[in-house]
Enzyme design. Sequence first.
Site, PDB file in Angstrom:
ATOM      1  N   SER A 213       3.859  -2.412  10.263  1.00 27.28           N
ATOM      2  CA  SER A 213       5.310  -2.552  10.437  1.00 27.28           C
ATOM      3  C   SER A 213       5.853  -3.910  10.012  1.00 27.28           C
ATOM      4  O   SER A 213       6.773  -4.448  10.627  1.00 27.28           O
ATOM      5  CB  SER A 213       5.708  -2.227  11.883  1.00 27.28           C
TER       6      SER A 213
ATOM      7  N   LYS B 227       0.060   4.244  -0.140  1.00 23.31           N
ATOM      8  CA  LYS B 227      -0.581   5.397   0.522  1.00 23.31           C
ATOM      9  C   LYS B 227      -0.409   6.653  -0.357  1.00 23.31           C
ATOM     10  O   LYS B 227      -0.411   6.531  -1.574  1.00 23.31           O
ATOM     11  CB  LYS B 227      -0.027   5.572   1.940  1.00 23.31           C
TER      12      LYS B 227
ATOM     13  N   HIS C 125      -9.277   1.237   5.539  1.00 23.67           N
ATOM     14  CA  HIS C 125      -7.978   1.401   6.195  1.00 23.67           C
ATOM     15  C   HIS C 125      -8.140   2.345   7.389  1.00 23.67           C
ATOM     16  O   HIS C 125      -8.923   3.292   7.333  1.00 23.67           O
ATOM     17  CB  HIS C 125      -6.954   1.959   5.197  1.00 23.67           C
TER      18      HIS C 125
ATOM     19  N   GLU D 151      -4.964  -4.943  11.032  1.00 21.97           N
ATOM     20  CA  GLU D 151      -3.912  -3.937  11.176  1.00 21.97           C
ATOM     21  C   GLU D 151      -4.120  -3.168  12.478  1.00 21.97           C
ATOM     22  O   GLU D 151      -4.907  -2.212  12.515  1.00 21.97           O
ATOM     23  CB  GLU D 151      -3.960  -2.945  10.011  1.00 21.97           C
TER      24      GLU D 151
ATOM     25  N   ASN E  71       0.866  -1.176   0.000  1.00 19.06           N
ATOM     26  CA  ASN E  71       0.000   0.000   0.000  1.00 19.06           C
ATOM     27  C   ASN E  71       0.905   1.228   0.000  1.00 19.06           C
ATOM     28  O   ASN E  71       1.536   1.532   1.011  1.00 19.06           O
ATOM     29  CB  ASN E  71      -0.886  -0.040   1.255  1.00 19.06           C
TER      30      ASN E  71
ATOM     31  N   GLY F 217       3.174   2.004  10.837  1.00 21.50           N
ATOM     32  CA  GLY F 217       4.185   3.056  10.669  1.00 21.50           C
ATOM     33  C   GLY F 217       5.003   3.345  11.914  1.00 21.50           C
ATOM     34  O   GLY F 217       5.700   4.352  11.982  1.00 21.50           O
TER      35      GLY F 217
ATOM     36  N   GLU G 197      -6.436   4.695   8.394  1.00 13.30           N
ATOM     37  CA  GLU G 197      -6.207   6.111   8.078  1.00 13.30           C
ATOM     38  C   GLU G 197      -7.453   6.735   7.460  1.00 13.30           C
ATOM     39  O   GLU G 197      -7.742   7.911   7.664  1.00 13.30           O
ATOM     40  CB  GLU G 197      -4.969   6.238   7.164  1.00 13.30           C
TER      41      GLU G 197
ATOM     42  N   GLY H  48       2.935  -1.147   4.228  1.00 16.56           N
ATOM     43  CA  GLY H  48       2.992   0.266   3.858  1.00 16.56           C
ATOM     44  C   GLY H  48       4.403   0.676   3.497  1.00 16.56           C
ATOM     45  O   GLY H  48       4.863   0.496   2.370  1.00 16.56           O
TER      46      GLY H  48
HETATM   47  P1  PGA Z   1       3.250   0.142   7.586  1.00 13.58           P
HETATM   48  O1  PGA Z   1       1.724   0.371   7.111  1.00 13.58           O
HETATM   49  O2  PGA Z   1       3.714  -1.140   6.928  1.00 13.58           O
HETATM   50  O3  PGA Z   1       3.991   1.344   7.087  1.00 13.58           O
HETATM   51  O4  PGA Z   1       3.221   0.016   9.075  1.00 13.58           O
HETATM   52  C1  PGA Z   1       0.848  -0.717   7.014  1.00 13.58           C
HETATM   53  C2  PGA Z   1      -0.480  -0.250   6.493  1.00 13.58           C
HETATM   54  O5  PGA Z   1      -0.978   0.806   6.908  1.00 13.58           O
HETATM   55  O6  PGA Z   1      -1.086  -0.946   5.649  1.00 13.58           O
END
Ligand code: PGA
Length: 248
Positions: A210, A12, A94, A164, A10, A170, A96, A231
Amino acid sequence: MTRRKLAAGNWKMNGLKASLTELDALIAATGTGTAEVLICPPATLIAACADRARGSRVAIGGQDCHAAAGGAHTGDISAEMIADAGARHVIVGHSERRADHGETDAAVRAKTEAAWRAGLTAIVCVGETEAERDAGRALAVVGAQLDGSVPDGATAGRLVVAYEPVWAIGTGRTPAPGDIAEMHDHLRAGLVARFGAATGNGVRLLYGGSVKPGNAAEIFGISNVDGGLVGGASLKATDFLAIVAAAG
Ligand code: PGA
């Protein structure tokens, strides 16, 4: 029931035309393998990515869609548009989007229905906050998100669920393997109870938050983990290739 692993990236809100070189590097190096590989670039790059990935092992997906097929919704993109641009999947719900745009389980459910209407596989995201985990409510919160966000009529082909934890996205932090196993087993049981054994055991459950080259193999080896939603580590082909290799 064998489920094919899925390594999903992803991007983003990252990626300009210059980033297509990372996709080219990924396509050139993925070669053969059993795992499915997916990149979800920003909407501006879906068509270009789909053109480049055609005939390769890499599939392309969107990061969100509107529930309606079209109409007066300035700035939004429908599932039909995403499919038309060459995508086969779309991420919905998601954390976010839930946090930044106030998306409720009902909204995510409507977006999932839209994805299916357009022939896309929906990757439905669920996950608890750190406060919810600390309060011992993670299983209940995520179970309720699953119930509320997934419409009736799920099939193994058109539904993927991504667990998640919000606090792991992140941050470089991940849950203990036992906590991931407990949650994925809980989600599996919920899917089987609602959709029956064949569908419930066929839906892939991704872990996200992560995932890195250094922890992917361990995470993908956990009970009921069928791959990852990645991500930051999906932005560089070399990192993502290592994660794809860990998926098989
Ligand atoms: P990250 O994000 O791998 O940067 O932690 C994962 C995601 O939000 O899908």
